[in-house]
Design a protein around this motif. Sequence first.
Motif, short mmCIF file in Angstrom:
data_model
loop_
_atom_site.label_atom_id
_atom_site.label_comp_id
_atom_site.label_asym_id
_atom_site.label_seq_id
_atom_site.Cartn_x
_atom_site.Cartn_y
_atom_site.Cartn_z
N PHE A 124 0.80 -1.22 0.00
CA PHE A 124 0.00 0.00 0.00
C PHE A 124 0.84 1.28 0.00
O PHE A 124 0.29 2.36 -0.10
CB PHE A 124 -0.96 0.00 1.20
N GLY A 125 2.15 1.15 0.13
CA GLY A 125 3.01 2.32 0.04
C GLY A 125 2.68 3.38 1.08
O GLY A 125 2.50 3.08 2.25
N GLU A 126 2.55 4.63 0.63
CA GLU A 126 2.37 5.75 1.56
C GLU A 126 1.01 5.75 2.25
O GLU A 126 0.82 6.47 3.23
CB GLU A 126 2.60 7.07 0.83
N ARG A 127 0.07 4.95 1.77
CA ARG A 127 -1.22 4.87 2.47
C ARG A 127 -1.07 4.21 3.83
O ARG A 127 -1.86 4.49 4.74
CB ARG A 127 -2.24 4.08 1.62
N CYS A 128 -0.08 3.34 3.97
CA CYS A 128 0.20 2.71 5.26
C CYS A 128 1.23 3.57 5.99
O CYS A 128 2.38 3.64 5.58
CB CYS A 128 0.71 1.28 5.07
N ARG A 129 0.81 4.21 7.06
CA ARG A 129 1.65 5.20 7.73
C ARG A 129 2.63 4.58 8.71
O ARG A 129 3.64 5.20 9.06
CB ARG A 129 0.77 6.22 8.46
N ALA A 130 2.36 3.38 9.17
CA ALA A 130 3.26 2.69 10.11
C ALA A 130 2.87 1.22 10.17
O ALA A 130 1.72 0.86 9.90
CB ALA A 130 3.20 3.31 11.50
N VAL A 131 3.84 0.38 10.54
CA VAL A 131 3.60 -1.05 10.73
C VAL A 131 4.03 -1.42 12.15
O VAL A 131 5.10 -1.02 12.61
CB VAL A 131 4.38 -1.90 9.70
N ILE A 132 3.19 -2.20 12.82
CA ILE A 132 3.50 -2.69 14.16
C ILE A 132 3.37 -4.21 14.13
O ILE A 132 2.34 -4.74 13.71
CB ILE A 132 2.53 -2.11 15.21
N THR A 133 4.42 -4.91 14.55
CA THR A 133 4.35 -6.36 14.63
C THR A 133 4.44 -6.80 16.08
O THR A 133 5.19 -6.22 16.87
CB THR A 133 5.46 -7.05 13.81
N ILE A 134 3.67 -7.82 16.43
CA ILE A 134 3.66 -8.37 17.79
C ILE A 134 3.94 -9.86 17.67
O ILE A 134 3.14 -10.61 17.09
CB ILE A 134 2.30 -8.14 18.47
N ALA A 135 5.11 -10.29 18.14
CA ALA A 135 5.49 -11.71 18.11
C ALA A 135 5.45 -12.28 16.69
O ALA A 135 5.01 -13.41 16.47
CB ALA A 135 4.59 -12.53 19.05
N ALA A 136 5.90 -11.50 15.73
CA ALA A 136 5.85 -11.93 14.32
C ALA A 136 7.06 -12.76 13.93
O ALA A 136 8.12 -12.68 14.55
CB ALA A 136 5.75 -10.69 13.42
N ARG A 211 10.29 -14.88 26.01
CA ARG A 211 10.01 -16.31 26.23
C ARG A 211 9.10 -16.88 25.14
O ARG A 211 8.40 -17.86 25.35
CB ARG A 211 9.36 -16.51 27.61
N ASP A 212 9.12 -16.27 23.98
CA ASP A 212 8.27 -16.72 22.87
C ASP A 212 8.82 -18.01 22.29
O ASP A 212 9.89 -18.03 21.68
CB ASP A 212 8.23 -15.62 21.80
N GLU A 213 8.07 -19.11 22.47
CA GLU A 213 8.54 -20.41 21.99
C GLU A 213 8.39 -20.59 20.49
O GLU A 213 8.83 -21.58 19.93
CB GLU A 213 7.82 -21.55 22.71
N TYR A 214 7.76 -19.61 19.80
CA TYR A 214 7.58 -19.70 18.36
C TYR A 214 8.55 -18.83 17.58
O TYR A 214 8.47 -18.76 16.35
CB TYR A 214 6.15 -19.35 17.97
N GLY A 215 9.47 -18.16 18.27
CA GLY A 215 10.42 -17.34 17.54
C GLY A 215 11.40 -16.64 18.45
O GLY A 215 11.02 -16.12 19.51
N SER A 216 12.66 -16.59 18.05
CA SER A 216 13.70 -15.92 18.83
C SER A 216 13.67 -14.42 18.57
O SER A 216 12.91 -13.91 17.74
CB SER A 216 15.07 -16.47 18.43
#
Length: 257
Positions: A124-136, A211-216
Amino acid sequence: MTEIAETEHWIESSDGRLHARSWTPAVLRSQQPIILFHDSLGCIMLWRDFPQQLARSLGRRVIAYDRLGFGRSNARNDLLTQDFIASEAKDFVPLLCEQLSIREFVACGHSVGGGMAVETGARFGERCRAVITIAAQAFVEDRTLQGIRIAQQEFKSAETFARLAKYHGAKADWVLHAWIDTWLDPARAGWTLDAALESLPCPVLAIHGDRDEYGSEAHPRRIAAGRGPVYIMPDTGPVPHREHPALVIKAIEDFLA
């Protein structure tokens, strides 16, 4: 306390209807909503009261939806393709934005939903103003696969499976196999988010539990490298927004400010 209006939506697609929900504060401090992308076994209901808390704290509209095959969205019987993370951003997010009149937005995703948030930001380019990932996850790691194999054994318990069926009904078996079979397929071994990350034009916040067992911690560090802050939460597992919601919301609030 700020009043929050909760609204149900149905998104039409050629493959079936998607169930969506929005939380809108009485007074908006930003016109850019946050779109939430759930994890591999998730749905709107499993966000619990996080969207409402987020809307109240940020003064923004928050929108969550059940991906096709999950929650209250229509069922699907096909197998997920190995590009399903990128396909979500290509095939379904445009419909969500069109039918809910979303122009600029912030993409926020949990686990595999974090990858979808990244792919959405890149598309989406500039339409997406920020990205936040949680345990990705940003690539296929042995730790991720081992965590899935352990969960696969746990879901052989009727009681554990019934907890999944509580949220997905008759679709629960498909949901479980869509997660396990897709990630354990040897064809997935070379998958990464690298291409999407390289073309991402907006800032990123990567939140991860130690302590996320699905990713370091290698995942959030790759996701945020040169793009924004990494927040490693101590004594936290794979669901930071349920384990420590106030801390996650504060991190998002500070980042967006």
